[in-house]
Design an enzyme around this catalytic site. Structure first.
Site, short mmCIF file in Angstrom:
data_model
loop_
_atom_site.label_atom_id
_atom_site.label_comp_id
_atom_site.label_asym_id
_atom_site.label_seq_id
_atom_site.Cartn_x
_atom_site.Cartn_y
_atom_site.Cartn_z
N HIS A 195 0.81 -1.22 0.00
CA HIS A 195 0.00 0.00 0.00
C HIS A 195 0.84 1.27 0.00
CE1 HIS A 195 -3.30 -2.65 1.99
NE2 HIS A 195 -3.26 -2.81 0.69
N GLU A 219 -6.70 -10.82 18.79
CA GLU A 219 -7.99 -11.53 18.90
C GLU A 219 -8.29 -12.19 17.57
OE1 GLU A 219 -10.26 -8.05 19.80
OE2 GLU A 219 -10.34 -7.42 17.71
C1 BV8 Z 1 -8.55 -2.28 -5.02
C2 BV8 Z 1 -2.98 2.98 2.43
C3 BV8 Z 1 -9.82 -1.71 -6.80
C4 BV8 Z 1 -3.62 4.27 2.73
C5 BV8 Z 1 -4.71 1.29 2.57
C6 BV8 Z 1 -16.14 -1.30 -2.82
C7 BV8 Z 1 -15.73 -0.35 -3.74
C8 BV8 Z 1 -14.42 -0.27 -4.17
C9 BV8 Z 1 -13.44 -1.11 -3.64
C10 BV8 Z 1 -13.88 -2.04 -2.72
C11 BV8 Z 1 -15.20 -2.16 -2.31
N1 BV8 Z 1 -15.28 -3.18 -1.41
C12 BV8 Z 1 -14.05 -3.71 -1.25
C13 BV8 Z 1 -13.20 -3.04 -2.05
C14 BV8 Z 1 -11.80 -3.28 -2.18
C15 BV8 Z 1 -11.10 -2.37 -1.17
C16 BV8 Z 1 -11.31 -2.95 0.21
O1 BV8 Z 1 -10.77 -4.01 0.48
N2 BV8 Z 1 -12.10 -2.26 1.06
C17 BV8 Z 1 -12.31 -2.77 2.41
C18 BV8 Z 1 -12.57 -1.59 3.36
C19 BV8 Z 1 -13.48 -3.75 2.37
N3 BV8 Z 1 -9.71 -2.42 -1.55
C20 BV8 Z 1 -9.22 -1.47 -2.34
O2 BV8 Z 1 -9.83 -0.49 -2.71
C21 BV8 Z 1 -7.80 -1.75 -2.84
N4 BV8 Z 1 -7.77 -1.53 -4.24
O3 BV8 Z 1 -9.24 -3.19 -4.62
O4 BV8 Z 1 -8.51 -1.90 -6.29
C22 BV8 Z 1 -9.65 -1.95 -8.20
C23 BV8 Z 1 -9.81 -3.25 -8.69
C24 BV8 Z 1 -9.68 -3.43 -10.03
C25 BV8 Z 1 -9.40 -2.34 -10.85
C26 BV8 Z 1 -9.23 -1.05 -10.32
C27 BV8 Z 1 -9.35 -0.85 -8.98
C28 BV8 Z 1 -6.81 -0.78 -2.19
C29 BV8 Z 1 -6.68 -1.14 -0.73
C30 BV8 Z 1 -5.56 -0.30 -0.13
C31 BV8 Z 1 -6.16 0.82 0.68
N5 BV8 Z 1 -5.07 1.52 1.36
N6 BV8 Z 1 -3.70 1.94 3.16
C32 BV8 Z 1 -3.35 4.64 4.16
O5 BV8 Z 1 -2.75 3.83 4.91
O6 BV8 Z 1 -3.74 5.76 4.53
S1 BV8 Z 1 -5.49 0.05 3.43
C33 BV8 Z 1 -5.32 0.27 5.09
O7 BV8 Z 1 -6.02 -0.85 5.69
C34 BV8 Z 1 -3.89 0.14 5.60
O8 BV8 Z 1 -2.94 -0.14 4.62
C35 BV8 Z 1 -4.01 -1.07 6.53
O9 BV8 Z 1 -2.83 -1.73 6.63
C36 BV8 Z 1 -5.04 -1.83 5.82
C37 BV8 Z 1 -5.61 -3.04 6.43
O10 BV8 Z 1 -5.91 -2.75 7.75
P1 BV8 Z 1 -5.07 -3.59 8.84
O11 BV8 Z 1 -3.61 -3.43 8.55
O12 BV8 Z 1 -5.59 -4.98 8.89
O13 BV8 Z 1 -5.38 -2.78 10.14
P2 BV8 Z 1 -6.72 -2.87 11.01
O14 BV8 Z 1 -6.75 -1.67 11.88
O15 BV8 Z 1 -7.88 -3.20 10.11
O16 BV8 Z 1 -6.50 -4.17 11.91
C38 BV8 Z 1 -5.45 -4.17 12.87
C39 BV8 Z 1 -5.42 -5.59 13.41
O17 BV8 Z 1 -4.33 -5.68 14.30
C40 BV8 Z 1 -6.67 -5.97 14.17
O18 BV8 Z 1 -7.04 -7.30 13.80
C41 BV8 Z 1 -6.21 -5.93 15.64
O19 BV8 Z 1 -6.86 -6.94 16.41
C42 BV8 Z 1 -4.76 -6.28 15.51
N7 BV8 Z 1 -3.89 -5.74 16.56
C43 BV8 Z 1 -3.98 -4.53 17.18
N8 BV8 Z 1 -2.95 -4.42 18.05
C44 BV8 Z 1 -2.21 -5.56 17.96
C45 BV8 Z 1 -2.81 -6.40 17.01
N9 BV8 Z 1 -2.32 -7.62 16.69
C46 BV8 Z 1 -1.21 -8.01 17.33
N10 BV8 Z 1 -0.57 -7.26 18.26
C47 BV8 Z 1 -1.04 -6.03 18.59
N11 BV8 Z 1 -0.40 -5.30 19.53
#
Ligand code: BV8
Ligand code: ZN
Length: 257
Positions: free
Chosen positions: A130, A225
């Site tokens: 990303h 979790e």
């Molecule tokens: C794509 C950069 C499209 C920016 C990020 C509807 C319309 C359009 C698209 C979509 C749609 N539905 C789904 C999609 C696809 C979409 C998507 O997946 N959406 C999600 C919300 C459902 N994806 C996209 O749009 C991607 N592009 O699909 O292209 C396309 C396809 C074809 C042709 C043209 C286009 C692009 C995705 C990238 C987005 N950019 N980041 C920025 O950072 O500002 S994503 C962002 O979320 C971060 O990168 C982050 O890393 C990522 C994932 O989140 P996590 O890392 O998992 O973090 P989160 O907070 O969620 O979870 C933390 C976890 O850690 C938890 O489980 C917690 O329990 C745990 N934790 C906490 N503390 C600890 C721990 N574990 C261990 N130890 C600890 N101490």
């Protein structure tokens, strides 16, 4: 403190995970925001995934940037400022050790994080799905520059006059071609896929877990979790990654494996 069964479970699961890692010829790792939580960086879906009342999915998009570039730059300048204080934690360090043990032929680190902490910890090869907050890209001439964590203007501009943007992948944007292909290839040829600190919600990154299972690789999850992926993993290690990852690497033979 976790309820006792949690600690019990971790104590049992750790040796099983170490055995899977030891037996693996090739290991791929994917990290998410959770591995940087112990470095003081907020995760995306902690605090309900809101920033100044906006859903991250609504601020980190090309549409938001077109509509209100000042708001989006406020979001990214704040996160860049947070990076100034952030240091890698023992979880990042454990992954550097694992890379050193296995060597570049047998180890691939993939990250969804844009916080640069794997590189800061000393990981030699990091596939940044990303992008990276320390880099900016010109919306005009497309020039990419590494600006570290220096403070940028509210609306920073390129020498060509066009507006700069953070060199990160926003929602609805494609992932960097070569990096996505290289990551998918590494997972499709690994025997063990270690997924740490991710809620496994964001695609296509989360889809790599299914790629690993399809090729018969063993999947290990490290998280505080259970997550969306927990039903699809072989071993779950539930605890803070800054503690779990070093304990896991400690259980591996110290010589290069
Ligand atoms: C794509 C950069 C499209 C920016 C990020 C509807 C319309 C359009 C698209 C979509 C749609 N539905 C789904 C999609 C696809 C979409 C998507 O997946 N959406 C999600 C919300 C459902 N994806 C996209 O749009 C991607 N592009 O699909 O292209 C396309 C396809 C074809 C042709 C043209 C286009 C692009 C995705 C990238 C987005 N950019 N980041 C920025 O950072 O500002 S994503 C962002 O979320 C971060 O990168 C982050 O890393 C990522 C994932 O989140 P996590 O890392 O998992 O973090 P989160 O907070 O969620 O979870 C933390 C976890 O850690 C938890 O489980 C917690 O329990 C745990 N934790 C906490 N503390 C600890 C721990 N574990 C261990 N130890 C600890 N101490
Ligand atoms: Zn330019």
């Amino acid at each position: 403190m976790h309820p006792s069964w949690d600690v019990e479970e971790l104590a049992d699961a750790l040796p099983r995970a170490a055995a899977v890692l030891r037996a693996a010829e090739r290991v791929a790792v994917m990290t998410g925001a959770g591995v940087s939580a112990e470095s003081g960086l907020a995760t995306f879906r902690g605090a309900g995934g809101l920033w100044e009342g906006h859903r991250v999915e609504d601020v980190a998009t090309p549409f938001a940037f077109r509509r209100d570039p000042a708001l989006v730059w406020r979001f990214y300048n704040l996160r860049r400022a947070n990076l100034r204080e952030a240091r890698p934690n023992p979880g990042h360090d454990a992954l550097v050790k694992l890379e050193e043990r296995l060597g570049p032929e047998r180890f691939t680190l993939i990250t969804q994080n844009v916080d640069n902490l794997h590189r800061a910890a000393g990981s030699r090869r990091v596939l940044e799905l990303h992008g990276n907050l320390t880099r900016v890209r010109c919306t005009g001439c497309q020039r990419v520059d590494d600006r570290g964590t220096e403070a940028l203007d509210d609306m920073p501009r390129c020498s060509c006059g066009a507006l700069l943007r953070p060199d990160v992948v926003w929602f609805h944007e494609m992932l960097p071609d070569g990096i996505w292909e290289e990551s998918a290839r590494a997972v499709a040829s690994c025997n063990c896929f270690l997924v740490a600190g991710t809620s496994a919600i964001v695609y296509p990154a989360a889809g790599l877990i299914d790629t690993a299972r399809r090729v018969g690789a063993k999947v290990i999850e490290v998280n505080l979790e259970p997550t969306e992926a927990s039903g699809r993993v072989d071993v779950g290690l539930y605890g803070a990654s800054g503690q779990v990852l070093p304990r896991l690497v400690e259980l591996l033979p110290h010589a290069s494996m």
